[in-house]
Design a protein around this motif. Structure first.
Motif, PDB file in Angstrom:
ATOM      1  N   TRP A 108       0.855  -1.183   0.000  1.00 17.06           N
ATOM      2  CA  TRP A 108       0.000   0.000   0.000  1.00 17.06           C
ATOM      3  C   TRP A 108       0.887   1.227   0.000  1.00 17.06           C
ATOM      4  O   TRP A 108       1.810   1.337   0.807  1.00 17.06           O
ATOM      5  CB  TRP A 108      -0.907   0.006   1.239  1.00 17.06           C
ATOM      6  CG  TRP A 108      -1.581   1.329   1.484  1.00 17.06           C
ATOM      7  CD1 TRP A 108      -1.231   2.252   2.432  1.00 17.06           C
ATOM      8  CD2 TRP A 108      -2.698   1.882   0.783  1.00 17.06           C
ATOM      9  NE1 TRP A 108      -2.058   3.341   2.357  1.00 17.06           N
ATOM     10  CE2 TRP A 108      -2.975   3.134   1.345  1.00 17.06           C
ATOM     11  CE3 TRP A 108      -3.477   1.430  -0.280  1.00 17.06           C
ATOM     12  CZ2 TRP A 108      -4.006   3.951   0.891  1.00 17.06           C
ATOM     13  CZ3 TRP A 108      -4.500   2.238  -0.732  1.00 17.06           C
ATOM     14  CH2 TRP A 108      -4.760   3.483  -0.147  1.00 17.06           C
ATOM     15  N   GLY A 129       0.378   5.328   0.000  1.00 19.88           N
ATOM     16  CA  GLY A 129      -0.549   6.452   0.059  1.00 19.88           C
ATOM     17  C   GLY A 129       0.035   7.690  -0.592  1.00 19.88           C
ATOM     18  O   GLY A 129       1.251   7.867  -0.670  1.00 19.88           O
ATOM     19  N   TYR A 149      -1.289  11.953  -0.957  1.00 16.94           N
ATOM     20  CA  TYR A 149      -2.349  12.941  -0.743  1.00 16.94           C
ATOM     21  C   TYR A 149      -3.058  13.275  -2.049  1.00 16.94           C
ATOM     22  O   TYR A 149      -2.419  13.628  -3.044  1.00 16.94           O
ATOM     23  CB  TYR A 149      -1.789  14.225  -0.142  1.00 16.94           C
ATOM     24  CG  TYR A 149      -1.259  14.082   1.270  1.00 16.94           C
ATOM     25  CD1 TYR A 149      -1.955  13.356   2.241  1.00 16.94           C
ATOM     26  CD2 TYR A 149      -0.068  14.685   1.660  1.00 16.94           C
ATOM     27  CE1 TYR A 149      -1.478  13.226   3.533  1.00 16.94           C
ATOM     28  CE2 TYR A 149       0.416  14.575   2.964  1.00 16.94           C
ATOM     29  CZ  TYR A 149      -0.293  13.839   3.888  1.00 16.94           C
ATOM     30  OH  TYR A 149       0.177  13.707   5.172  1.00 16.94           O
ATOM     31  N   LEU A 184      -8.404   8.180   5.892  1.00 17.76           N
ATOM     32  CA  LEU A 184      -8.677   7.513   4.625  1.00 17.76           C
ATOM     33  C   LEU A 184      -9.706   6.425   4.906  1.00 17.76           C
ATOM     34  O   LEU A 184      -9.898   6.031   6.063  1.00 17.76           O
ATOM     35  CB  LEU A 184      -7.393   6.902   4.059  1.00 17.76           C
ATOM     36  CG  LEU A 184      -6.300   7.881   3.639  1.00 17.76           C
ATOM     37  CD1 LEU A 184      -5.084   7.135   3.114  1.00 17.76           C
ATOM     38  CD2 LEU A 184      -6.827   8.856   2.589  1.00 17.76           C
ATOM     39  N   PRO A 185     -10.359   5.905   3.867  1.00 16.51           N
ATOM     40  CA  PRO A 185     -11.362   4.859   4.127  1.00 16.51           C
ATOM     41  C   PRO A 185     -10.822   3.682   4.939  1.00 16.51           C
ATOM     42  O   PRO A 185     -11.477   3.206   5.869  1.00 16.51           O
ATOM     43  CB  PRO A 185     -11.788   4.434   2.720  1.00 16.51           C
ATOM     44  CG  PRO A 185     -11.583   5.672   1.886  1.00 16.51           C
ATOM     45  CD  PRO A 185     -10.348   6.319   2.456  1.00 16.51           C
ATOM     46  N   HIS A 235      -1.155   4.415  11.843  1.00 14.47           N
ATOM     47  CA  HIS A 235      -0.211   5.103  10.951  1.00 14.47           C
ATOM     48  C   HIS A 235       0.497   4.057  10.112  1.00 14.47           C
ATOM     49  O   HIS A 235       0.392   2.848  10.378  1.00 14.47           O
ATOM     50  CB  HIS A 235       0.788   5.963  11.740  1.00 14.47           C
ATOM     51  CG  HIS A 235       1.812   5.174  12.503  1.00 14.47           C
ATOM     52  ND1 HIS A 235       2.939   4.638  11.917  1.00 14.47           N
ATOM     53  CD2 HIS A 235       1.884   4.823  13.812  1.00 14.47           C
ATOM     54  CE1 HIS A 235       3.661   4.009  12.830  1.00 14.47           C
ATOM     55  NE2 HIS A 235       3.038   4.087  13.987  1.00 14.47           N
ATOM     56  N   GLN A 249       4.933   5.406   6.154  1.00 16.42           N
ATOM     57  CA  GLN A 249       5.122   6.696   5.471  1.00 16.42           C
ATOM     58  C   GLN A 249       5.013   7.858   6.458  1.00 16.42           C
ATOM     59  O   GLN A 249       5.118   9.024   6.060  1.00 16.42           O
ATOM     60  CB  GLN A 249       4.064   6.877   4.371  1.00 16.42           C
ATOM     61  CG  GLN A 249       4.225   5.918   3.196  1.00 16.42           C
ATOM     62  CD  GLN A 249       3.135   6.145   2.146  1.00 16.42           C
ATOM     63  OE1 GLN A 249       2.158   5.412   2.076  1.00 16.42           O
ATOM     64  NE2 GLN A 249       3.300   7.157   1.336  1.00 16.42           N
ATOM     65  N   ILE A 289       1.495  15.620  12.132  1.00 15.62           N
ATOM     66  CA  ILE A 289       1.421  14.224  11.709  1.00 15.62           C
ATOM     67  C   ILE A 289       1.194  14.212  10.205  1.00 15.62           C
ATOM     68  O   ILE A 289       0.128  14.594   9.718  1.00 15.62           O
ATOM     69  CB  ILE A 289       0.287  13.496  12.460  1.00 15.62           C
ATOM     70  CG1 ILE A 289       0.619  13.461  13.951  1.00 15.62           C
ATOM     71  CG2 ILE A 289       0.078  12.093  11.906  1.00 15.62           C
ATOM     72  CD1 ILE A 289      -0.528  13.045  14.830  1.00 15.62           C
ATOM     73  N   ASP A 290       2.206  13.802   9.497  1.00 10.18           N
ATOM     74  CA  ASP A 290       2.200  13.850   8.034  1.00 10.18           C
ATOM     75  C   ASP A 290       2.343  12.409   7.541  1.00 10.18           C
ATOM     76  O   ASP A 290       3.454  11.890   7.470  1.00 10.18           O
ATOM     77  CB  ASP A 290       3.380  14.741   7.598  1.00 10.18           C
ATOM     78  CG  ASP A 290       3.622  14.702   6.099  1.00 10.18           C
ATOM     79  OD1 ASP A 290       2.687  14.399   5.345  1.00 10.18           O
ATOM     80  OD2 ASP A 290       4.766  14.957   5.684  1.00 10.18           O
ATOM     81  N   ASP A 291       1.206  11.776   7.278  1.00 12.15           N
ATOM     82  CA  ASP A 291       1.233  10.368   6.888  1.00 12.15           C
ATOM     83  C   ASP A 291       0.259  10.127   5.733  1.00 12.15           C
ATOM     84  O   ASP A 291      -0.913   9.785   5.947  1.00 12.15           O
ATOM     85  CB  ASP A 291       0.856   9.483   8.091  1.00 12.15           C
ATOM     86  CG  ASP A 291       0.950   8.004   7.751  1.00 12.15           C
ATOM     87  OD1 ASP A 291       1.291   7.661   6.606  1.00 12.15           O
ATOM     88  OD2 ASP A 291       0.693   7.175   8.647  1.00 12.15           O
ATOM     89  N   PRO A 292       0.742  10.284   4.499  1.00 11.71           N
ATOM     90  CA  PRO A 292      -0.160  10.067   3.356  1.00 11.71           C
ATOM     91  C   PRO A 292      -0.612   8.625   3.222  1.00 11.71           C
ATOM     92  O   PRO A 292      -1.536   8.335   2.465  1.00 11.71           O
ATOM     93  CB  PRO A 292       0.694  10.497   2.155  1.00 11.71           C
ATOM     94  CG  PRO A 292       2.105  10.406   2.626  1.00 11.71           C
ATOM     95  CD  PRO A 292       2.091  10.680   4.090  1.00 11.71           C
ATOM     96  N   GLY A 293       0.012   7.725   3.963  1.00 10.97           N
ATOM     97  CA  GLY A 293      -0.422   6.332   3.926  1.00 10.97           C
ATOM     98  C   GLY A 293      -1.710   6.093   4.695  1.00 10.97           C
ATOM     99  O   GLY A 293      -2.437   5.140   4.422  1.00 10.97           O
ATOM    100  N   TYR A 298      -3.729   9.064   6.126  1.00 12.41           N
ATOM    101  CA  TYR A 298      -4.602  10.245   6.226  1.00 12.41           C
ATOM    102  C   TYR A 298      -4.571  11.018   4.913  1.00 12.41           C
ATOM    103  O   TYR A 298      -3.596  10.957   4.161  1.00 12.41           O
ATOM    104  CB  TYR A 298      -4.169  11.122   7.410  1.00 12.41           C
ATOM    105  CG  TYR A 298      -4.239  10.347   8.712  1.00 12.41           C
ATOM    106  CD1 TYR A 298      -5.458  10.184   9.377  1.00 12.41           C
ATOM    107  CD2 TYR A 298      -3.120   9.708   9.236  1.00 12.41           C
ATOM    108  CE1 TYR A 298      -5.554   9.424  10.534  1.00 12.41           C
ATOM    109  CE2 TYR A 298      -3.205   8.937  10.391  1.00 12.41           C
ATOM    110  CZ  TYR A 298      -4.427   8.805  11.031  1.00 12.41           C
ATOM    111  OH  TYR A 298      -4.532   8.033  12.159  1.00 12.41           O
ATOM    112  N   SER A 299      -5.629  11.776   4.705  1.00 10.97           N
ATOM    113  CA  SER A 299      -5.735  12.502   3.435  1.00 10.97           C
ATOM    114  C   SER A 299      -5.055  13.867   3.495  1.00 10.97           C
ATOM    115  O   SER A 299      -4.970  14.558   2.478  1.00 10.97           O
ATOM    116  CB  SER A 299      -7.208  12.673   3.058  1.00 10.97           C
ATOM    117  OG  SER A 299      -7.881  13.437   4.037  1.00 10.97           O
ATOM    118  N   ALA A 300      -4.589  14.261   4.658  1.00  8.14           N
ATOM    119  CA  ALA A 300      -3.896  15.537   4.815  1.00  8.14           C
ATOM    120  C   ALA A 300      -3.137  15.503   6.142  1.00  8.14           C
ATOM    121  O   ALA A 300      -3.487  14.728   7.041  1.00  8.14           O
ATOM    122  CB  ALA A 300      -4.906  16.689   4.833  1.00  8.14           C
ATOM    123  N   PRO A 301      -2.116  16.343   6.275  1.00  7.86           N
ATOM    124  CA  PRO A 301      -1.425  16.411   7.565  1.00  7.86           C
ATOM    125  C   PRO A 301      -2.330  17.046   8.622  1.00  7.86           C
ATOM    126  O   PRO A 301      -3.235  17.813   8.297  1.00  7.86           O
ATOM    127  CB  PRO A 301      -0.216  17.309   7.278  1.00  7.86           C
ATOM    128  CG  PRO A 301      -0.103  17.384   5.788  1.00  7.86           C
ATOM    129  CD  PRO A 301      -1.484  17.192   5.254  1.00  7.86           C
TER     130      PRO A 301
END
Lengths: 155, 314
Positions: free
Chosen positions: A55, A57, A59, B123-124, B237, B240, B261-265, B267-270
């Motif tokens: 996976w 991710g 943004y 994220l979903p 988390h 990423q 918290i910056d985790d594009p894996g 969440y859709s935004a920090p």
């Protein structure tokens, strides 16, 4: 003496695995990682299967927030998964332990080297961290049967 | 009637005082309410001392070169940061007030999952995983069986923490008692994070590099593994995850902590969280989480099976 050593080695190995195992649990995307098991063609014939999922991710890339990729039987006969989808249960907390729906397809070769299409529909369950498993239906060409794989980490 | 009014006034006053002394939701003063089910078990000699009264506001302490001193200030007086027990990072998101005590606490059975935290950019898949942890009241919390907290959860796990600055070596160390005796080494020499192919595997606490921006210590962390949750409530988390922490010490007695918290894996935004940690003039006590930890031996999966094979077929 030789047997004793062998037993000692096996016991030591098991102890090491038992101690180390919690460190391998992963709490990220529940499908990510390696899975192994078999699909049963009939009462006599079982086929070993190995699945590998990743996976990534990003943004804003899509509504899912990233890209799920998978490989069927990593190695010399690896086949990339197509139309791979994992759908979490809807219904919020009340339905949170319901199965996640999985679908993928792959173009691979059977034991005789003939091109064959694999279509898989299954359910991911027990996502807590340990003893995750996927069960469902495995179709390979005109053969079809149930399958079960477990995550290759955890207890 | 007068006697009745006096009794009512006394009851109101008592309620107000007790509410004003209650820690914020998710917070746990040292030595107060025990962790909820699923929170870490084990431990022995770590019984923390009763919280001591915070000293009167004193100015920010500094090292001889003028740099803010984030650690002890005297040879004669011990001291440490008394980390709070923050169960749910969603209640500490920057710009949001803390939820009322017990509003979504594990003890109330009112955990609403992702739908109750629309300000968290799930994220979903991460929403579904968070719902799952909400439903089973965090029974799989890895910190519950003494695995280390990763990322900002280091500062949300109770018991003492100390900061050791070594400007001559361009290092800062942070030692955490409640983090199961873990420490972080923060490189202050300007080095970047190592390239992915130079890393020897992702780690529990990640790779930290820091710098001073005025009186604020900024620490950039990457290379986390996926063995931890962001908090007790189970915000997930991925590897990423990238965290940017900001530490300020506006007075001797307070450490303001903020983390992006910056985790594009996952969440859709920090998103950012913040809270303030009090200073405690006192010795750092020993806390051993690992001893006699039996939690995993009793943990069952969704089908009622023990997750550890006990050899009895159950």
């Amino acid at each position: 003496m030789h047997m004793r050593r062998k037993h000692l080695f096996l016991v030591s190995l098991l102890v090491c695995v038992a101690i180390a195992v919690p460190a391998f649990a992963q709490f990220g995307h529940p499908l990510k990682g390696s899975w192994s098991g078999e699909w049963r063609q009939n009462a006599e014939i079982e086929h070993r299967i190995l699945l590998d999922f990743n996976w990534e991710g990003k943004y804003g890339i899509n509504p899912e927030g990233g890209t799920l990729t998978g490989t069927l039987n990593p190695g010399p006969n690896a086949a990339a998964m197509k139309n791979l989808r994992l759908t979490p249960p809807s219904g919020g907390v009340a339905n949170a332990d319901a199965p996640w729906e999985l679908h993928f397809e792959a173009d691979t070769r059977d034991a005789d080297g003939n091109a064959v299409k694999v279509v898989v529909d299954g359910f991911l369950e027990n996502i807590g961290a340990y003893k995750r498993f996927i069960t469902g239906t495995w179709q390979e060409g005109n053969k079809r049967g149930p399958f079960r794989v477990v995550a290759n980490y955890g207890l | 009637v007068n006697r009745f009014l006096i009794v009512v006034a006394a009851m109101v006053a008592t309620t107000v005082v007790s509410l004003s002394q209650a820690p914020a939701q998710g917070g746990r003063g040292r030595g107060t309410t025990p962790p909820p089910a699923g929170a870490r078990q084990g431990g022995r000699s770590g019984a923390p001392q009763a919280a001591q009264a915070a000293p009167a506001a004193e100015p920010t302490p500094r090292l001889p070169d003028g740099t803010v001193n984030l650690g002890r200030t005297s040879v004669d007086v011990d001291g440490h940061w008394s980390l709070q027990y923050i169960q749910n990072m969603a209640d500490r998101v920057v710009g949001r007030a803390a939820a009322p005590r017990g509003a979504r606490g594990a003890a109330t059975g009112l955990r609403g999952g992702a739908a109750s935290e629309p300000w968290i950019p799930f994220l979903p898949w991460s929403a579904a995983v968070y719902n799952y942890h909400s439903k089973n009241e965090s029974k799989y919390d890895p910190e519950g069986y003494c695995l280390p907290p990763g990322g900002p959860r280091l500062f949300a796990t109770p018991y003492p923490m100390v900061v050791l600055q070594q400007p001559e070596l361009k290092r800062i160390y942070m030692n955490f008692e409640g983090g199961a005796h873990v420490w972080r080494e923060i490189f202050m020499d300007g080095r970047p994070h190592p390239a992915k192919d130079k890393l020897q595997g992702a780690t529990w606490l990640g790779h930290s590099v820091g710098r001073w921006e005025g009186d604020t210590l900024v620490v950039d962390i990457s290379n986390f593994n996926e063995g931890t949750w962001l908090d007790y409530f189970g915000h997930p988390h991925t590897d990423q995850l990238h965290v940017v922490e900001r530490f300020t010490r506006p007075t001797k007695a307070s450490l303001v902590y903020e983390a992006l918290i910056d985790d594009p894996g996952a969440y859709s935004a920090p998103w950012s969280i913040t809270w303030t940690t009090p200073w405690n003039d006192g010795a750092i006590d020993e806390y051993i989480c690992q001893e006699n930890n039996q939690y995993l031996n009793t943990l069952k999966d969704d089908f009622g099976r023990f997750i550890i094979d006990r050899g009895d077929g159950k």
